[in-house]
Scaffold this motif. Structure first.
Motif, short mmCIF file in Angstrom:
data_model
loop_
_atom_site.label_atom_id
_atom_site.label_comp_id
_atom_site.label_asym_id
_atom_site.label_seq_id
_atom_site.Cartn_x
_atom_site.Cartn_y
_atom_site.Cartn_z
N GLY A 114 17.44 -40.10 6.46
CA GLY A 114 16.48 -39.05 6.12
C GLY A 114 16.20 -38.09 7.26
O GLY A 114 16.54 -38.33 8.42
N ARG A 115 15.56 -36.98 6.92
CA ARG A 115 15.19 -35.98 7.90
C ARG A 115 14.12 -36.51 8.85
O ARG A 115 13.41 -37.45 8.55
N LYS A 116 14.00 -35.88 9.99
CA LYS A 116 12.95 -36.18 10.94
C LYS A 116 11.58 -36.13 10.24
O LYS A 116 11.29 -35.19 9.50
N GLY A 117 10.77 -37.17 10.44
CA GLY A 117 9.43 -37.20 9.87
C GLY A 117 9.35 -37.58 8.41
O GLY A 117 8.28 -37.45 7.80
N SER A 118 10.44 -38.08 7.83
CA SER A 118 10.44 -38.42 6.40
C SER A 118 9.84 -39.79 6.10
O SER A 118 9.63 -40.14 4.93
N LEU A 119 9.56 -40.59 7.14
CA LEU A 119 8.93 -41.90 6.98
C LEU A 119 7.58 -41.90 7.70
O LEU A 119 7.38 -41.14 8.64
N PRO A 120 6.66 -42.76 7.28
CA PRO A 120 5.35 -42.80 7.94
C PRO A 120 5.45 -43.39 9.34
O PRO A 120 6.46 -44.00 9.70
N PRO A 121 4.40 -43.24 10.14
CA PRO A 121 4.37 -43.93 11.44
C PRO A 121 4.42 -45.44 11.25
O PRO A 121 3.86 -45.97 10.30
N PRO B 253 11.84 -40.81 11.04
CA PRO B 253 12.33 -40.90 12.42
C PRO B 253 11.80 -39.75 13.25
O PRO B 253 11.47 -38.69 12.73
N THR B 254 11.76 -39.96 14.55
CA THR B 254 11.18 -38.96 15.45
C THR B 254 12.21 -37.92 15.89
O THR B 254 11.85 -36.97 16.59
N VAL B 255 13.48 -38.13 15.51
CA VAL B 255 14.55 -37.18 15.83
C VAL B 255 15.41 -36.99 14.59
O VAL B 255 15.47 -37.85 13.71
N GLU B 256 16.10 -35.84 14.53
CA GLU B 256 17.03 -35.59 13.43
C GLU B 256 18.34 -36.35 13.67
O GLU B 256 18.64 -36.79 14.79
N LEU B 257 19.15 -36.47 12.62
CA LEU B 257 20.50 -36.97 12.78
C LEU B 257 21.31 -35.99 13.64
O LEU B 257 21.03 -34.79 13.65
N PRO B 258 22.31 -36.47 14.35
CA PRO B 258 23.13 -35.57 15.16
C PRO B 258 23.97 -34.64 14.29
O PRO B 258 24.19 -34.89 13.10
N SER B 259 24.48 -33.59 14.89
CA SER B 259 25.19 -32.55 14.14
C SER B 259 26.49 -33.04 13.52
O SER B 259 26.97 -32.46 12.54
N ASN B 260 27.08 -34.10 14.07
CA ASN B 260 28.35 -34.60 13.53
C ASN B 260 28.16 -35.65 12.44
O ASN B 260 29.14 -36.19 11.91
N ALA B 261 26.92 -35.96 12.08
CA ALA B 261 26.66 -37.03 11.13
C ALA B 261 27.28 -36.76 9.76
O ALA B 261 27.87 -37.65 9.15
N SER B 262 27.15 -35.53 9.28
CA SER B 262 27.64 -35.22 7.93
C SER B 262 29.14 -35.45 7.81
O SER B 262 29.62 -36.06 6.83
N HIS C 49 16.17 -49.13 8.37
CA HIS C 49 17.51 -49.69 8.16
C HIS C 49 18.07 -49.30 6.79
O HIS C 49 19.28 -49.37 6.58
N LEU C 50 17.22 -48.89 5.90
CA LEU C 50 17.64 -48.34 4.60
C LEU C 50 16.48 -47.51 4.06
O LEU C 50 15.50 -48.05 3.57
N ASP C 51 16.62 -46.20 4.18
CA ASP C 51 15.57 -45.31 3.67
C ASP C 51 16.02 -44.67 2.36
O ASP C 51 17.11 -44.99 1.83
N ALA C 52 15.20 -43.81 1.80
CA ALA C 52 15.51 -43.21 0.49
C ALA C 52 16.81 -42.42 0.53
O ALA C 52 17.61 -42.46 -0.41
N GLU C 53 17.04 -41.68 1.61
CA GLU C 53 18.27 -40.90 1.71
C GLU C 53 19.47 -41.82 1.89
O GLU C 53 20.56 -41.54 1.37
N GLY C 54 19.29 -42.93 2.59
CA GLY C 54 20.36 -43.92 2.69
C GLY C 54 20.69 -44.51 1.33
O GLY C 54 21.88 -44.69 0.99
N GLU C 55 19.67 -44.83 0.55
CA GLU C 55 19.90 -45.32 -0.81
C GLU C 55 20.67 -44.29 -1.64
O GLU C 55 21.62 -44.64 -2.36
N ARG C 56 20.22 -43.05 -1.56
CA ARG C 56 20.89 -42.00 -2.34
C ARG C 56 22.36 -41.88 -1.96
O ARG C 56 23.23 -41.78 -2.82
#
Length: 263
Positions: free
Chosen positions: A27-34, A46-55, A82-89
């Motif tokens: 998921g994007r930065k900040g998509s999960l609660p503290p 997460p407190t950081v975005e995925l890196p640019s090569n992730a896609s 370890h498994l968020d909504a975007e990971g599930e998708r």
């Protein structure tokens, strides 16, 4: 073998034939609660975005390993790092076959994830022409590991590739020590961020246990699970300083987000 480190505990193992995604927090930065409100700096995860090569790397994924996901089968307590909504998708849209602890299999299947292997503790199964063994993991010291619901680590042996032990979210236990001694992995992966909730003892190995894990590892060690979650106080710089002081710095790789390690 190549290890593509994405973020926190999420990485991809590349072999000649396969791209194996580990613990997809996508998921994007900040998509999960503290995960901590007062013990550490308040911030959404997460407190950081995925890196640019992730896609580009994710486009090549063929299989996945999930070390743990559910707590008491209650969706709001799912281990989103370890498994968020975007990971599930991602897993469901691409029908990615997943290996996971046996106790998590029905939970993941309930949400449409294709589980190819549900593996019991210390069970070894055939996997991609090689073998996969589930190593028990204890997710914290004291009472909190029972609340966290323990997952597993994975020891992966594939033809013509170095063996790798992904220890998962665990403290140092006799099971972890047994895996290091019995399997003698070519590569070990340790979660080094020393995650803690607002109550209870650490959920991951404290630094002294990380050092002992590294000493007991027969070969190279990859340290991850840092600088992406607000309840993980140990960062890369602090870890490097400790490793230097302990004379272990040459044994450990600490990848940056987006970095590729070649073995």
């Amino acid at each position: 073998m190549k290890i593509h480190h994405l973020r926190s505990a999420t990485f991809i193992i590349e072999t000649e034939q396969h791209f194996i995604l580990i613990d997809p927090m996508l998921g994007r930065k900040g998509s999960l609660p503290p995960f901590s409100v007062f013990r550490f700096k308040l911030a959404k995860n997460p407190t950081v975005e995925l890196p640019s090569n992730a896609s580009d790397l994710l486009d090549q994924v063929t299989h996945a390993l999930i070390t743990h996901s559910q707590t008491f089968g209650f969706k709001p307590l799912q281990h989103g790092d370890h498994l968020d909504a975007e990971g599930e998708r991602f897993l469901t849209m691409n029908t990615i076959p997943v290996a996971t602890p046996k106790k998590d299999q029905a939970y993941l299947e309930k949400y449409g994830i294709t589980v190819s292997h549900g593996v019991d503790d210390w069970q070894t199964v055939d996997f991609l022409g090689g073998r996969l063994t589930a190593i028990p993991a204890q997710h914290g010291h004291g009472w909190i590991h029972k609340v966290m619901a323990n997952g597993c680590g994975f020891f992966l042996e594939l033809p013509n590739e170095p063996s790798i032990y992904i220890s998962g979210d665990t403290v140092l236990t006799e099971h972890v020590e047994k895996a290091l001694k019995q399997f003698k992995p070519d590569i070990t992966v340790v979660a080094a961020g020393q995650a803690q909730m607002d109550v209870g003892q650490p959920l991951l190995m404290p630094t002294d246990e990380v050092m002992e894990f590294i000493r007991r590892s027969p070969n190279k060690v990859i340290a991850n699970h840092m600088e992406a979650l607000n309840h993980c106080p140990v960062d890369r710089s602090a870890l490097r300083n400790t490793l230097t002081a302990e004379g272990l710095i040459e044994k450990v790789l600490i990848p940056e987000d987006g970095e590729t390690l070649v073995f």
